[in-house]
Structure formats: structure tokens, C-alpha cells
Design an enzyme around this catalytic site. Structure first.
Site, PDB file in Angstrom:
ATOM      1  N   SER A  25     -46.740 -20.745  -0.583  1.00 22.50           N
ATOM      2  CA  SER A  25     -45.323 -21.012  -0.855  1.00 22.50           C
ATOM      3  C   SER A  25     -44.451 -20.861   0.390  1.00 22.50           C
ATOM      4  O   SER A  25     -44.510 -19.836   1.088  1.00 22.50           O
ATOM      5  CB  SER A  25     -44.853 -20.016  -1.921  1.00 22.50           C
ATOM      6  N   ASP A  37     -35.892 -19.493   3.655  1.00 21.94           N
ATOM      7  CA  ASP A  37     -36.713 -20.669   3.332  1.00 21.94           C
ATOM      8  C   ASP A  37     -35.982 -21.919   3.808  1.00 21.94           C
ATOM      9  O   ASP A  37     -35.687 -22.816   3.031  1.00 21.94           O
ATOM     10  CB  ASP A  37     -36.946 -20.691   1.810  1.00 21.94           C
ATOM     11  N   ASP A  64     -47.375 -25.420   0.868  1.00 24.20           N
ATOM     12  CA  ASP A  64     -46.054 -25.989   0.618  1.00 24.20           C
ATOM     13  C   ASP A  64     -45.534 -26.427   1.998  1.00 24.20           C
ATOM     14  O   ASP A  64     -45.022 -25.618   2.763  1.00 24.20           O
ATOM     15  CB  ASP A  64     -45.187 -24.880   0.009  1.00 24.20           C
ATOM     16  N   ASN A 101     -34.126 -24.245   0.154  1.00 17.22           N
ATOM     17  CA  ASN A 101     -34.826 -24.012  -1.098  1.00 17.22           C
ATOM     18  C   ASN A 101     -34.127 -24.745  -2.239  1.00 17.22           C
ATOM     19  O   ASN A 101     -32.904 -24.805  -2.310  1.00 17.22           O
ATOM     20  CB  ASN A 101     -34.899 -22.513  -1.406  1.00 17.22           C
ATOM     21  N   SER A 102     -34.935 -25.295  -3.144  1.00 17.46           N
ATOM     22  CA  SER A 102     -34.420 -26.154  -4.213  1.00 17.46           C
ATOM     23  C   SER A 102     -33.433 -25.452  -5.127  1.00 17.46           C
ATOM     24  O   SER A 102     -32.617 -26.099  -5.782  1.00 17.46           O
ATOM     25  CB  SER A 102     -35.585 -26.647  -5.071  1.00 17.46           C
ATOM     26  N   ARG A 138     -43.911 -34.478  -3.702  1.00 16.63           N
ATOM     27  CA  ARG A 138     -42.996 -33.761  -4.598  1.00 16.63           C
ATOM     28  C   ARG A 138     -41.646 -34.461  -4.597  1.00 16.63           C
ATOM     29  O   ARG A 138     -41.074 -34.684  -3.524  1.00 16.63           O
ATOM     30  CB  ARG A 138     -42.875 -32.331  -4.078  1.00 16.63           C
ATOM     31  N   HIS A 169     -40.190 -31.522  -9.756  1.00 19.97           N
ATOM     32  CA  HIS A 169     -39.540 -30.213  -9.775  1.00 19.97           C
ATOM     33  C   HIS A 169     -38.282 -30.273 -10.631  1.00 19.97           C
ATOM     34  O   HIS A 169     -37.590 -31.298 -10.661  1.00 19.97           O
ATOM     35  CB  HIS A 169     -39.193 -29.778  -8.353  1.00 19.97           C
TER      36      HIS A 169
HETATM   37  C1  SPV Z   1     -41.876 -22.594  -2.808  1.00 20.31           C
HETATM   38  O1  SPV Z   1     -42.533 -21.783  -3.440  1.00 20.31           O
HETATM   39  O2  SPV Z   1     -41.523 -22.425  -1.654  1.00 20.31           O
HETATM   40  C2  SPV Z   1     -41.465 -23.826  -3.452  1.00 20.31           C
HETATM   41  C3  SPV Z   1     -41.227 -23.816  -4.876  1.00 20.31           C
HETATM   42  O3  SPV Z   1     -41.259 -24.789  -2.779  1.00 20.31           O
HETATM   43  S1  SPV Z   1     -39.553 -23.569  -5.086  1.00 20.31           S
HETATM   44  O4  SPV Z   1     -39.193 -22.318  -4.521  1.00 20.31           O
HETATM   45  O5  SPV Z   1     -39.365 -23.625  -6.508  1.00 20.31           O
HETATM   46  O6  SPV Z   1     -38.833 -24.658  -4.440  1.00 20.31           O
HETATM   47 MG    MG Z   2     -40.987 -24.401  -0.852  1.00 15.94          MG
END
Ligand code: SPV
Ligand code: MG
Length: 519
Positions: A25, A37, A64, A101-102, A138, A169
Site C-alpha cells: 500500500s 501519501d 500500489d 490519497n483518494s 485502477r 475504487h
Molecule cells: C493505498 O492503500 O495506498 C491505496 C488504497 O491506494 S486507498 O488508500 O484506499 O487509496
Molecule cells: Mg495508494
């Protein structure tokens, strides 16, 4: 079922928990590195973490890979490097570098142009050498608020560009977007989801909807954070290690996870054995000595010299040379010889017996490489070092070549006769020819009460003692150490001599310096 891991240790824990694959991740690897992230860790830094993870586990790891850290060209190099490090696949998302990050303001995040992203997928597929390497595409269409049509459009384009798997996602608290998507998904390309934001939805309902792969994306790092926070808070409050001791993994558990045992077995196989054979020491300290009231309640070896018992000087001197296993033969006032960490042997007949009998009392200790020392002789540490490192023979004794110059008052010095020259520079050795009854005119030195026996030399000495015990017990009882050397010479054995020049003292001469208590 892919479970998140973010370093070698958690990769191993994921494997032991029975998961089938690992999600490398971006969120948790960056969190574990202490950064955001947002591509703050460079892709090669991520690669380093992955290498440790892959070394720690046999499970396949899906990285990832965020946006691929650039354009199609960066993706190509990424795929090559991942394959070289044994990573099983990479997930690429249709956002722009540097990604966010999403779950942070997802709607405001721009998506990549479909064509540009399809180019990345084709570049990745064209680059991979291992046919099993997986490219997961993705789409963030739901996250960015573009809706079902865009999600389906993108997923279809990515699948047709060669993606092995589609990741859809969603950050909704329910399964609606995912279920809508699956209701319309007609391609064979399998779908994987990351149900972080809809954890209450049963996995079985997604399986029913045709989803075959699931990523539990961050539960490992979240477990670590909660457990560490809880226990550190407790420790800070209580200052009591026992407040957490029962809850946390034993140190042995760390060793097991590191497979320390394998290293120990390999050391057996590959390290030269002489290195593990430790030299032991035996100190002969059974006699009382002529020290009047000083030795009323203790033997000589427990008298104090500059605030320390003489025996402590011995132990420290030996420890400095790496000799850690030390035995002591005690006799007179044996209960006063009580330093910790030593192996004790008792010669209760110390009054009627000699040094050789004391040595025999430690018969079972006489194994491997051993240094034998008199407890009432002190010496500078270089003498010990020379004896341990210079002599290489099975039997080596330390002899003072300067004895005649020192005007010693000892009435019965252990004078020796030797042959040859002791010189490490010229690589020559000196050999013992006689000891005990050597007239001063023929003596080349005085034995100082220290000798080393190695392997076969130790066996020889032990055998000689056994023979004496069996055939001449009275002789064994009354003999001094020189009798042993004379017997060995008579048998044709070679005893090497290492010369020293002064810097030792036998304590009969030094009664003035000794105290029975620290001053
Ligand atoms: C991660 O684990 O870094 C992902 C999933 O990309 S998320 O955090 O849901 O984007
Ligand atoms: Mg990620």
C-alpha cells in the site's frame, strides 16, 4: 484476499496469518516511512522497502504503484525494476503525478486523460518479461465524482489496453457504486475492490456480484498505530514495564520472526570451528599461605589488593583477553571464595595435598583450550595475551627470562632449562627441557605459574592425571605442578616456552600490600 503490509516484518505477519497475497500500500508504506501519501517517498525508496518485504515472504506482492511515478516511460522502468526484485504486479491509478490519497478531497482530484493512461498500460504490458506479472488498472472515476458512465468507460478502455485486472475504487459508505458497476460489467477481466470505506458490507455479497479479488488496504498499519499508541501511553503514565509486559510479543517471538535459528545452524556449517572454541581458565587457589592474621577468615586469593580481591584481578585480566568461563579450585576457607559467575571445585584436603591434586579435582573441567593459573600470582595483562596468542603448541608455559636480575626472595623458584629461542619475530620457538631440580647455573628462566593447554594438550594432561590417580595415588596427592611437566617431557612431549621479562609477582613476597578488607 490481499492484505496490506508496509515492511519486511508486516509482510511476514501477513503470510503467517494465512493471506494469499500482499498489497504494498502506498498509504501505509509512506505512513511507515513517516511521510504523506503524496509521492513524498521517491519510487526508488519504495522499491527498497519492497525488496525487504519480498525477502521476508514467499507471498506475491502487488505494489500500489500510484500513477506510475510519471509518464509511460517511468512506468516502463518501474515494471522492469519490480520484476527484477521479484514483485508480482503493479497497480496503476488514473490520476496525475504527484497523486494524493483518494480519501482526501477526492472530488477535487484531476483524472488522467484516458488515452494517456491507456498508453501507460500498454507500455507496462509491453515491458514485462514474466508473463505472470500483473498489471492492475485502477479507476478513480467514482472517487472524483464522475459517476458510473465514466467508470465503465474507463474500465473498459483499460481492460482493452491489456490490463489484467480492473480496480474500481469507491469512497461511499455503502456498496452502491460497486454494485452498479458490477451490474454493467460484462468483460472477462476480473475486478478487485478496496472496501475500506464500506467495511460493513459483507464480502459474500460482492462475491455473489462477481468480484473475485479483495484488497484489505490499511488494516495492518492501523493495528500498529492503535497498539503502539495504547501501550506507549500506558508506559508513559505508569513508568512500569509490567503495565504492558503480558500483552506484547516476547523478545523470543522477534527472534523467531527473524529466523535467528537458521543463522545459528548456518554458523555451525560455515564458521571455522576454532573460533567458537572458547578458551577457559582454571585458577588454583586452595592453599592458605603464610599471611598470619590476614588469612584468618579467608584464603590468599580473597585478600584485597588496591580495593579488590586478588581473585577479581584474575577474573578481570582473563575477561579482557576474552576468557569468560573461569573455574576456581578452592580449599582453605572455601566459603569465603564467593565471587559470582565462576565455576567452583573443592580440594578439601588442601592441607595435605599439592597443586597437581587440586588440578585433578577439576578433572571434569579440563576440556578444550585452557589456561591454568596460580591464584597467588599476579601479572601484567600482556603476559597473558602473549601466552594466549604467541604459543600455538598443545602445551605452552610462561617463563620469566629476567629472573636472575630481579633478586627475588622466593626460596624455591621454579627454575627451568630450555632449548632454542623464543622469538615471534624470527618465528622460532623455545622448548622446555627441565623444571624443578634445575640448578641456577643452568637455568634460563623461572616458570611464573601460568600455562596454556590446547585440545590434544588438554587431553594429554587429563590422561596423565588419570594414570597417576590409578597407578600412583600417593604421588598425585603430594606432587607440585612441575611433576606434571617432568612426566610429559619424559614421555617425549614438547612443551613450548613463551618468555616474558619481569612484570609478575608471586604474592608471598608482597604481604605488605595486602589487606583483608578494602581500605
Ligand atoms: C493505498 O492503500 O495506498 C491505496 C488504497 O491506494 S486507498 O488508500 O484506499 O487509496
Ligand atoms: Mg495508494
Amino acid at each position: 484476499m490481499l492484505m496490506e503490509a508496509h515492511n519486511g516484518l508486516t509482510a511476514k505477519l501477513v503470510e503467517e496469518a494465512g493471506f494469499e497475497a500482499i498489497w504494498g500500500s502506498g498509504l501505509s508504506i509512506s505512513a511507515a516511512l513517516g511521510v504523506r501519501d503524496s509521492n513524498e517517498a521517491s519510487w526508488t525508496q519504495v522499491l527498497e522497502v519492497l525488496e525487504f518485504m519480498n525477502d521476508a515472504t514467499a507471498l506475491p506482492i502487488l505494489l500500489d504503484g500510484d500513477t506510475g511515478y510519471g509518464n509511460f516511460n517511468n512506468v516502463r522502468r518501474l515494471v522492469t525494476k519490480l520484476e527484477q526484485r521479484g514483485i508480482a504486479g503493479v497497480c496503476l491509478e488514473d490520476k496525475l503525478f504527484p497523486k494524493t490519497n483518494s480519501f482526501i478531497d477526492g472530488e477535487r482530484q484531476a483524472l488522467a486523460e484516458i488515452d494517456e493512461f491507456c498508453g501507460k498500460i500498454r507500455a507496462a504490458k509491453d515491458t514485462q518479461l514474466d508473463p505472470d506479472f500483473q498489471i492492475v488498472a485502477r479507476t478513480e472515476a467514482f472517487i472524483a465524482g464522475w459517476g458510473l458512465q465514466e467508470a465503465l468507460l474507463r474500465a473498459t478502455a483499460y481492460a482493452e489496453s491489456g490490463a489484467d485486472v480492473i480496480l474500481v475504487h469507491s469512497k461511499r459508505k455503502d456498496s452502491k457504486e460497486i454494485m452498479d458497476f458490477m451490474a454493467h460489467w460484462s468483460l472477462d477481466t476480473p475486478v478487485v475492490i478496496v472496501p475500506t470505506k464500506y467495511p460493513t458490507e459483507p464480502i459474500a455479497s460482492f462475491v455473489e456480484a462477481g468480484i473475485t479479488n479483495f484488497i484489505f488496504a490499511n488494516q495492518t498499519v492501523r493495528t500498529v498505530i492503535s497498539a503502539v499508541q495504547k501501550n506507549l501511553r500506558l508506559l508513559r503514565q505508569t513508568n512500569d514495564l509490567m503495565s504492558v509486559e503480558k500483552e506484547i510479543a516476547k523478545v523470543d517471538e522477534i527472534f523467531r520472526l527473524q529466523d535467528v535459528q537458521e543463522l545459528q545452524q548456518s554458523e555451525e556449517l560455515y564458521l571455522p570451528h576454532s573460533q567458537d572454541e572458547e578458551t577457559k581458565a582454571l585458577i588454583l587457589a586452595a592453599t592458605k599461605g603464610n599471611f598470619g592474621s590476614l588469612v584468618a577468615d579467608r584464603p590468599k586469593c580473597m585478600l584485597y589488593l588496591k580495593r579488590k580481591p586478588i581473585l577479581s584481578w584474575h577474573v578481570e585480566n582473563l575477561n579482557r583477553q576474552g576468557v569468560k568461563t573461569i573455574g576456581v579450585v578452592r580449599g582453605y576457607k572455601k566459603e569465603a571464595v564467593n565471587l559470582s559467575g565462576l565455576h567452583y571445585f573443592d580440594n578439601d584436603e588442601y592441607d595435605e595435598t599439592g597443586e597437581l591434586f587440586s588440578l585433578y579435582k577439576a578433572r571434569d573441567f579440563l576440556k578444550g583450550d585452557m589456561l591454568i593459573a596460580y591464584g597467588d600470582v599476579i601479572y601484567d595483562s600482556f603476559i597473558l595475551q602473549n601466552l594466549l596468542t604467541q604459543g600455538t603448541s598443545p602445551l605452552t608455559i610462561a617463563v620469566d627470562a629476567g629472573w636472575a636480575l630481579r633478586g627475588r626472595r622466593d626460596k624455591e623458584p621454579d627454575l627451568v632449562a630450555t632449548r632454542g629461542e623464543c622469538s615471534p619475530v624470527k618465528n622460532t620457538t623455545c622448548v622446555l627441557e627441565g623444571i624443578g631440580k634445575v640448578p641456577a647455573s643452568q637455568a634460563t628462566g623461572e616458570w611464573i605459574g601460568l600455562f596454556v593447554m590446547r585440545g590434544s594438550g588438554t587431553e594429554l594432561v587429563a590422561r596423565t592425571l588419570d594414570e597417576m590417580a590409578r597407578d600412583e595415588p600417593a604421588m598425585l596427592r603430594k606432587s607440585k605442578m612441575d611433576e606434571l611437566f617432568r612426566r610429559l617431557i619424559a614421555k617425549g612431549e614438547t612443551i613450548e616456552v613463551v618468555h616474558t621479562f619481569g612484570h609478575w609477582q608471586d604474592l608471598d613476597e608482597e604481604a605488605d600490600l595486602l589487606e583483608s578488607r578494602p581500605i
